[in-house]
Motif scaffolding. Structure first.
Motif, short mmCIF file in Angstrom:
data_model
loop_
_atom_site.label_atom_id
_atom_site.label_comp_id
_atom_site.label_asym_id
_atom_site.label_seq_id
_atom_site.Cartn_x
_atom_site.Cartn_y
_atom_site.Cartn_z
N ASP A 36 0.63 -0.68 15.69
CA ASP A 36 0.31 0.71 16.03
C ASP A 36 1.35 1.29 16.99
OD1 ASP A 36 -1.24 3.09 15.88
OD2 ASP A 36 -2.18 2.62 17.80
N VAL A 49 4.44 0.08 12.87
CA VAL A 49 3.40 1.10 12.74
C VAL A 49 2.06 0.48 12.34
CG1 VAL A 49 2.68 3.15 11.45
CG2 VAL A 49 5.04 2.94 12.26
N ILE A 50 2.08 -0.36 11.29
CA ILE A 50 0.82 -0.85 10.74
C ILE A 50 0.27 -2.04 11.53
CG2 ILE A 50 -0.22 -1.93 8.69
CD1 ILE A 50 1.58 -0.12 7.00
N LEU A 81 6.64 3.68 4.75
CA LEU A 81 7.25 3.23 6.01
C LEU A 81 8.43 2.30 5.74
CD1 LEU A 81 3.92 2.61 7.92
CD2 LEU A 81 5.67 4.28 8.57
N GLN A 103 -6.37 3.82 9.24
CA GLN A 103 -4.99 4.05 9.67
C GLN A 103 -4.18 4.74 8.56
OE1 GLN A 103 -2.41 0.53 9.84
NE2 GLN A 103 -1.80 1.15 11.89
N ASP A 159 5.18 3.41 17.30
CA ASP A 159 6.12 4.27 16.58
C ASP A 159 7.58 4.00 16.93
OD1 ASP A 159 4.09 5.57 15.22
OD2 ASP A 159 3.83 7.09 16.79
N ALA A 162 -10.02 -6.15 -7.02
CA ALA A 162 -10.38 -5.20 -5.98
C ALA A 162 -9.22 -4.98 -5.01
CB ALA A 162 -11.62 -5.68 -5.23
N MET A 163 -8.56 -6.06 -4.59
CA MET A 163 -7.43 -5.93 -3.66
C MET A 163 -6.29 -5.13 -4.29
SD MET A 163 -7.77 -7.17 -0.69
CE MET A 163 -6.09 -7.23 -0.08
N ARG A 206 -5.97 7.07 15.66
CA ARG A 206 -5.47 7.91 16.77
C ARG A 206 -6.18 9.27 16.82
NH1 ARG A 206 1.12 7.12 16.31
NH2 ARG A 206 1.14 4.85 16.15
N ARG A 230 -6.52 -3.26 -7.02
CA ARG A 230 -7.03 -2.07 -7.71
C ARG A 230 -6.54 -2.04 -9.15
NH1 ARG A 230 -7.39 2.06 -2.83
NH2 ARG A 230 -7.48 3.64 -4.43
N TRP A 269 -12.19 -0.35 3.37
CA TRP A 269 -11.71 -0.88 2.10
C TRP A 269 -12.85 -0.84 1.08
CZ3 TRP A 269 -13.13 -5.17 -0.83
CH2 TRP A 269 -12.22 -5.55 -1.83
N GLY A 297 -5.66 -5.32 10.75
CA GLY A 297 -4.22 -5.50 10.60
C GLY A 297 -3.47 -5.41 11.92
N ALA A 298 -3.84 -4.45 12.76
CA ALA A 298 -3.10 -4.27 14.01
C ALA A 298 -3.44 -5.35 15.03
CB ALA A 298 -3.37 -2.88 14.59
N SER A 316 0.88 -1.17 0.00
CA SER A 316 0.00 0.00 0.00
C SER A 316 0.91 1.22 0.00
CB SER A 316 -0.90 0.02 1.24
OG SER A 316 -0.16 0.41 2.38
N PRO A 317 0.39 2.37 -0.43
CA PRO A 317 1.24 3.56 -0.44
C PRO A 317 1.82 3.89 0.94
CG PRO A 317 -0.77 3.95 -1.70
CD PRO A 317 -0.93 2.62 -1.02
N ALA A 318 0.99 3.74 1.99
CA ALA A 318 1.48 4.06 3.34
C ALA A 318 2.56 3.07 3.76
CB ALA A 318 0.31 4.03 4.33
N ILE A 359 -14.06 0.97 -6.58
CA ILE A 359 -12.60 0.96 -6.50
C ILE A 359 -11.97 1.38 -7.83
CG2 ILE A 359 -10.61 -0.59 -6.23
CD1 ILE A 359 -12.26 -2.01 -4.02
N ILE A 413 -15.90 6.83 -1.37
CA ILE A 413 -15.92 6.48 -2.80
C ILE A 413 -16.98 5.44 -3.16
CG2 ILE A 413 -13.51 7.10 -3.23
CD1 ILE A 413 -12.99 3.95 -3.12
#
Lengths: 433, 148
Positions: A75, A71-72, A59, B78, A77, A374-375, B107, A377, B35, A171-172, A53-55, A400, B46
């Motif tokens: 959660d 982080v993902i 990271l 997140q 830092d 879909a996953m 957060r 994109r 999602w 995810g977390a 993913s972009p995020a 999507i 969206i």
């Protein structure tokens, strides 16, 4: 406040290192937010670490997979080192792998990153099943087992069809569960929260895969996050039917648990489904409701020129791949129309051995793994209109990818791939009463 | 707090992510998908069938009945935090694992489990103060000193 055992306090206080302590901290915050009294032990986690993913890419570039996991998945830092998975943990569906190269506009960088993540996480003990249907390929929880799963279609299948116990995790929470073996004991983990809340009475017998999907889409819309109990002369569903039903109910609503008395294990009888309480007034599912669902799923289709056909959401069962292969035997796809069957890599291996992959490829179609449009994109270049036999994919993919959708039977979808035209129509309902 | 001039309404609930912020409400009467329902890069809804299709929630107090759909809910919200498009706070009616975990990893101050339905009582554009430390949401109405 959640009550911890001595073992859990030791993990929280850092006995097993910073990552485990961070995971316990997340689980405690999460348990307190839910109002959970304690945590349950689990030895079965299905989550996601490798999906690009972009995020996550950002990271990773800052601090490697350890940073992304912190982080993902926790959660957290702080700089931590990812420990080995404490309990069996599998990777759910993620992005496309190598088999996407040259056939779709999907980022090669994502493929490389995911391959690198796979190496990293498998070295930490993650089983790379790479499917939304782990129960098809080696992760089949037992009845009553406390598990920590993501993927709404897998969660509803595990709770309802298998009788395992899981909430719809994220995810977390799965990241934290994988290195602690704990998850908040709340919601679906507790027997009193597993009884039915709504009664759905079908006046129709399900005639096959499409019908189960439409019924699921109706039920999810009707009950949202509640626990429906379906009665009527529904017929005998198979794995693919219930996979479709649950995925649809978890798309139009948030169903995580349902009962079909006599078919699903927590409900041998209607009485058991409601835990002995009197069933509520039933909601009816009849011809008009079925028609309305069909029209809703087809409301985003306008052009009848089909660019792309998608089968296998959730990932196709062996029987579904076989049906597509039989329907394509001796035929050729229309020029400019693509057909993809999505399935777990382990089932693709069987499809290869059965000769089905070759049949589908001879016709111009593809059997792909790990992901779905879909996953990831992504669809074939230039796709404006797609057709699918999956209520879930028809629900999500237009949003999507900004494309039109048609929903029909598997055979109608194969026909659309061969002719390049959508000619689907609602099959007659099997009215019981 | 209930004695502040111009106060319209105080909703009492339970704070699940601490913090205190004030801002404008964006109210969704329909549940929200993460999602397939939001785009983290832009902080917008969206889902084409959704009443807030195309609307941006960044910097707003997002008021909604609950989370629906994929378990990617928490991960997508997140991502809004990591990409700078997160809502200012969350106020929701139905507590589920998706929404609870999503609020934690986003957060942002979050209150749920109210004595009254926030979706029915708050209107888009209302000025609201979310005091998650005390489980309170104070609704001031759209303009200071003016009835809605």
């Amino acid at each position: 406040m959640v009550t911890l055992t001595d073992e859990e306090k030791a993990m929280r206080d850092g006995r097993d290192g910073d990552a485990v302590a961070a995971a316990m901290d997340l689980l405690i915050r999460y348990a307190d937010a839910l109002g959970a009294a304690h945590l349950c032990e689990t030895r079965n986690v299905a989550g996601t670490n490798t999906q690009p993913s972009p995020a996550k890419t950002k990271l990773f570039e800052e601090g490697g997979w350890s940073k992304a996991f912190a982080v993902i998945s926790l959660d957290c830092d702080d700089d931590i080192e990812v420990p080995p998975m404490k309990v069996p943990t599998c990777q759910l569906q993620h992005g496309f792998g190598d088999d996407a190269l040259g056939i779709m506009p999907y980022s090669e960088r994502n493929i490389e990153l995911q391959a690198d993540a796979e190496s990293f996480y498998s070295s930490k003990g993650v089983n790379v099943l790479a499917t939304c249907t782990p129960y098809q390929v080696g992760n089949l929880p037992t009845y009553g087992e406390h598990i920590a799963w993501m993927e709404s279609s897998a969660v509803v299948y595990a709770n309802s069809v298998l009788g395992a116990r899981t909430n719809c995790e994220g995810g977390a929470s799965t990241g934290s569960a994988s290195i602690t073996g704990r998850i908040p004991c709340w919601g679906n983990h507790l027997v009193e929260n597993r009884y039915g809340t709504h009664l759905i009475e079908s006046g129709l017998r399900m005639t096959g895969f499409q019908d189960w999907g439409m019924f699921g889409y109706f039920v999810g819309d009707a009950v949202q996050e509640a626990r429906p109990v379906m009665v009527g002369d529904l017929g005998q569903p198979d794995l693919a039917d219930l996979k479709h039903f649950g995925a649809a109910a978890a798309s139009s609503g948030g169903v995580e648990m349902y009962h079909i008395p006599g078919r699903t294990p927590d409900a041998p009888t209607l009485e058991a489904a409601f835990g002995g309480a009197a069933p509520p007034e039933p909601l009816r599912y009849g011809e008009a409701e079925r028609r309305a669902i069909y029209d809703s799923l087809n409301s985003i289709g306008n052009s009848e020129d089909i660019d792309f056909v998608l089968i296998g959401c959730p990932h196709a069962s062996l029987e579904q791949i076989g049906r597509v292969a039989r329907a394509l035997e001796g035929r050729t796809l229309s020029a400019g129309t693509e057909l993809w069957v999505m399935t777990p890599r382990a089932l693709r291996a069987v499809s290869d051995r059965n000769g089905w992959t070759a049949t589908i490829e001879r016709a111009g179609g593809r059997v792909l793994t790990d992901s779905c449009p879909a996953m990831s994109r992504v669809a074939p270049t230039g796709t404006k209109v797609f057709a699918t036999d999956s209520a879930k994919q028809a629900h999500y993919l237009p949003a999507i990818l900004g494309i039109e959708a048609w929903f029909g039977t598997t055979e109608e979808c194969v026909d659309a791939a061969v002719t390049g035209r959508w000619r689907g129509s609602l099959t007659p309902a099997a009215v019981v009463r | 707090m209930t004695s502040v001039a111009g106060t319209r309404l105080v909703l009492r609930g339970r704070g699940i992510v601490p913090g205190r912020v004030a801002g404008r409400a964006l109210v969704s009467h329909e549940t929200i998908s993460g999602w397939g329902g939001i785009e983290p890069a832009t902080g917008t809804i969206i889902e084409r069938r959704h009443e807030l299709y195309g609307v941006c929630f960044t910097g707003k107090v997002l008021v909604f009945p609950g989370a629906k759909g994929s378990s990617g809910w928490s991960g997508f919200f997140q991502s809004t935090r990591l990409m700078g498009t997160a809502p200012l706070a969350m106020v929701f009616t139905n507590l589920t694992t998706k929404a609870a975990l999503g609020a934690i990893v986003t957060r942002v101050p979050t209150v749920t489990e109210f004595d009254d339905d926030p979706v029915a009582k708050i209107t888009t554009g209302d000025r609201v103060e979310v005091d998650a430390d005390n489980g309170l949401v104070v609704v001031y109405g759209p303009r200071p000193g003016h009835p809605r």
